[in-house]
Design a protein around this motif. Structure first.
Motif, mmCIF file in Angstrom:
data_model
loop_
_atom_site.group_PDB
_atom_site.id
_atom_site.type_symbol
_atom_site.label_atom_id
_atom_site.label_comp_id
_atom_site.label_asym_id
_atom_site.label_seq_id
_atom_site.Cartn_x
_atom_site.Cartn_y
_atom_site.Cartn_z
ATOM 1 N N ASP A 69 0.840 -1.209 0.000
ATOM 2 C CA ASP A 69 0.000 0.000 0.000
ATOM 3 C C ASP A 69 0.869 1.250 0.000
ATOM 4 N N ARG A 70 1.896 1.228 0.836
ATOM 5 C CA ARG A 70 2.786 2.394 0.920
ATOM 6 C C ARG A 70 3.453 2.636 -0.436
ATOM 7 N N PHE A 71 3.840 1.537 -1.097
ATOM 8 C CA PHE A 71 4.477 1.642 -2.411
ATOM 9 C C PHE A 71 3.521 2.317 -3.417
ATOM 10 N N ALA A 72 2.256 1.881 -3.388
ATOM 11 C CA ALA A 72 1.278 2.411 -4.346
ATOM 12 C C ALA A 72 0.889 3.854 -4.018
ATOM 13 N N ASN A 73 1.116 4.284 -2.768
ATOM 14 C CA ASN A 73 0.727 5.645 -2.384
ATOM 15 C C ASN A 73 1.911 6.608 -2.340
ATOM 16 N N THR A 74 3.075 6.142 -2.767
ATOM 17 C CA THR A 74 4.266 6.986 -2.702
ATOM 18 C C THR A 74 4.519 7.666 -4.049
ATOM 19 N N PRO A 75 4.647 9.007 -4.038
ATOM 20 C CA PRO A 75 5.060 9.662 -5.282
ATOM 21 C C PRO A 75 6.570 9.467 -5.494
ATOM 22 N N PHE A 76 6.930 8.984 -6.674
ATOM 23 C CA PHE A 76 8.340 8.777 -6.996
ATOM 24 C C PHE A 76 8.791 9.815 -8.022
#
Lengths: 245, 341
Positions: free
Chosen positions: B191-198
């Motif tokens: 979830d954190r990965f999908a909600n992180t702006p890169f």
């Protein structure tokens, strides 16, 4: 162990059949045998196959091929025999590759021998009489991971990286040997040097080795390898082969 | 006598590419090929030729080219400043390049990978069944100033067409399916990965593209003990420092870092083309959704020729205006063109 064999999709590129989650001889044997069986079945949906240490990968266009249709056949094939004890594929090659152990050509023999609990002569004797199998090919084109060595060779990678070992270097760690395709940095220890080229892009057989092939690295004096290399235009480095039926 | 194209001055990262070299994964060689296959299909549509022909891929900047024969060319992928004998020409379009004229392709103004297509294709000697340069495997080499390339026989056709640009040069949302090691990451971590702006890191090449983010790195359970496993293009591996690395066509065949998911093929050019610093987010979708999106994408690629429109030229910029037939048969620029693909 009811978790394995395990079937999973890999992106939209294909299907992975894993036989274990740690390296073992039977699981590697299963992966090789299962790949041979898939190749022999000529399924039109499978455009390419490969093996990793303990798994078989089938390249399948999952956009065009319904995965369910192929899963049934995969399961039937998996159930058809015990892959962990299956015979290895026929027509593999046994390679004898002349190797110089130690000297400044392979300066970490002594260090590796120590970690394996042997003096250098005993280490050369073990390594040069071991017969290892191509567990998988990867990292660089045609580059084999070979195993398994006796248990005392379960030595860890070194902390730092060796800046560069040359093409043809024989390096060791975790009961495996790797024969390097190109000069490259490595965390494994450099114990032998060969003149064998695993990748020959302009040749009719660009990749010398196939998964499942077996290799021996008989010890030769440095002068003998130098003599071989002075006349070698084939990339064989003095290697001899026989067919394993 | 075959036609030749000479590179008077080569940018630092020009290579011959095509759609890649499948079939050698078991031997440790990945498919490679153009980093932006959409641009390959666009070039083929603009010139009305096969997408299997080879072209020149240019990373960041192009170079200066001349030909010994009149050639048809098309420019696709990252937008670069482009001139023929000093006269600006349009990107994502086909043009004629007269013998001896100087084609100058400068720095990219949007995107990373630009492509120069030639009518008839680049006719270099195939190696292991393809012309694609695979630098990490040592197949072929970067093109150099002074290189002369043979060009295949052009079956001919009109030039002066353009294709609309899509949004793949600007980063944005990149869609991802779960893969064989996704479940090694805890649900909260996914979830954190999908909600992180890169943002796209400057460290990127044909093997992979690193992603930067604020906050803690990502990690898998037992991440360092996972066995090396097959890599497919688009796999997002989490490296030792917790940064995601999207693997491209020229990666290794296997890798030991855990993969959190796989970018779907149609969104991989979006990762490749994003210039350093561009914002990217990852969105997990189901396998069924991915299949539907890819099926549509394949239809769109096949229909590219129908998207072409004629370039409208300002008569004041046409040097040899009097040689044009202006009374009849002129193109309005509003027709739709159907071409055989």
């Amino acid at each position: 162990m009811t978790d394995f064999p395990k079937i999973q999709t890999v992106g939209l590129s294909g299907i992975l059949v894993s036989f274990a989650d740690t390296m073992s001889e039977p699981a590697n044997r299963a992966a090789l045998s299962f790949r041979a069986a898939i190749d022999g079945s000529d399924w039109v949906e499978v455009s390419e196959t490969s093996t990793s240490l303990v798994s078989t990968f089938l390249q399948v266009d999952l956009v065009a091929v319904p995965v369910d249709a192929i899963l049934t056949r995969l399961n039937d094939l998996l159930d058809s025999r015990d892959w962990y004890t299956a015979d290895l594929p026929d027509n593999r090659t046994l390679w004898h590759i002349p190797t110089v152990y130690g000297t400044d050509l392979a300066p970490q023999l002594e260090e590796a021998a120590n970690l394996a609990g042997l003096d250098p002569d005993a280490a050369i004797k073990e390594l040069s009489s071991a017969r290892v199998r191509v567990l998988t090919i990867g990292f660089a084109p045609g580059q084999p991971y070979l195993g398994e060595l006796p248990k005392n060779w379960d030595i860890s990678r070194q902390q730092g990286l060796t800046k560069s070992v040359p093409a043809g270097a024989l390096i060791v760690a975790i009961r495996q040997l790797v024969l390097f395709t190109n000069a490259s940095p490595t965390g494994w220890r450099h114990v032998g040097q060969t003149g064998f080229k695993t990748f020959r892009p302009s040749s009719e057989t660009p990749f010398a080795l196939s998964p499942g092939d077996e290799l021996c690295f008989p010890a030769v004096p440095r002068a003998e390898l130098e003599k071989i290399m002075a006349h070698d235009s084939t990339g064989m480095g003095g290697a001899e082969t026989e067919v394993l039926a | 006598m075959t036609a030749t194209l000479t590179i008077a001055q080569a940018g630092p990262a020009l290579t011959i590419q095509d759609l890649g070299r499948p079939g050698w994964r078991a031997q440790g060689l990945t498919k490679g090929g153009a980093a932006d296959p959409v641009a390959v299909y666009e070039g083929a549509a603009l010139l009305g030729q096969s997408p299997d022909l080879a072209m020149i891929e240019m990373i960041g900047t192009g170079g200066t080219f001349t030909a010994d024969t009149d050639l048809r060319i098309a420019l696709t992928g990252a937008n670069m400043t482009a001139k023929i004998d000093g006269e600006a020409i349009v990107w994502n379009a086909s043009h004629s390049l007269p013998a001896g004229a100087k084609l100058t392709l400068g720095g990219a103004t949007s995107g990373t990978y630009g492509y120069l297509h030639i009518g008839g294709g680049i006719a270099s000697d195939p190696l292991l069944g393809a012309r694609a340069t695979h630098l990490s495997a040592g197949l072929g080499a970067a093109l150099q100033s002074g290189d002369t390339l043979h060009v295949g026989v052009d079956k001919g056709g009109d030039t002066g067409f353009k294709l609309p640009r899509d949004g793949r040069f600007d980063g944005g949302v990149v869609r991802v399916v779960t893969s064989m090691q996704t479940d090694r990451f805890a649900p909260e971590e996914r979830d954190r990965f999908a909600n992180t702006p890169f943002t796209r890191d400057p460290r990127a090449n044909r093997m992979g593209v690193r992603m930067d983010h604020d906050g803690a790195g990502f990690s898998a359970e037992g991440g360092l003990t996972i066995l090396s496993e097959v890599i497919v293009p688009g796999d997002i591996q989490i490296t030792g420092d917790g940064a995601p690395f999207v693997l491209m066509g020229e990666s290794q065949t296997t890798g030991g870092y855990p993969r959190i998911g796989t970018v779907i093929p149609r969104d991989l050019p979006r990762v490749a083309q994003a210039p350093a610093g561009t914002k990217i987010t990852f969105e997990f979708i189901t396998l069924d959704q991915a299949i539907a999106l890819e099926t549509q994408h394949r239809r769109d690629i096949k229909a590219l020729a129908g998207q072409m429109t004629a370039l409208i030229r300002d008569p004041s910029t046409i040097r040899d205006l009097l040689s044009y037939q202006l009374i009849s048969g002129a193109v309005s620029g509003h027709e739709t063109f159907e071409k055989d693909s």
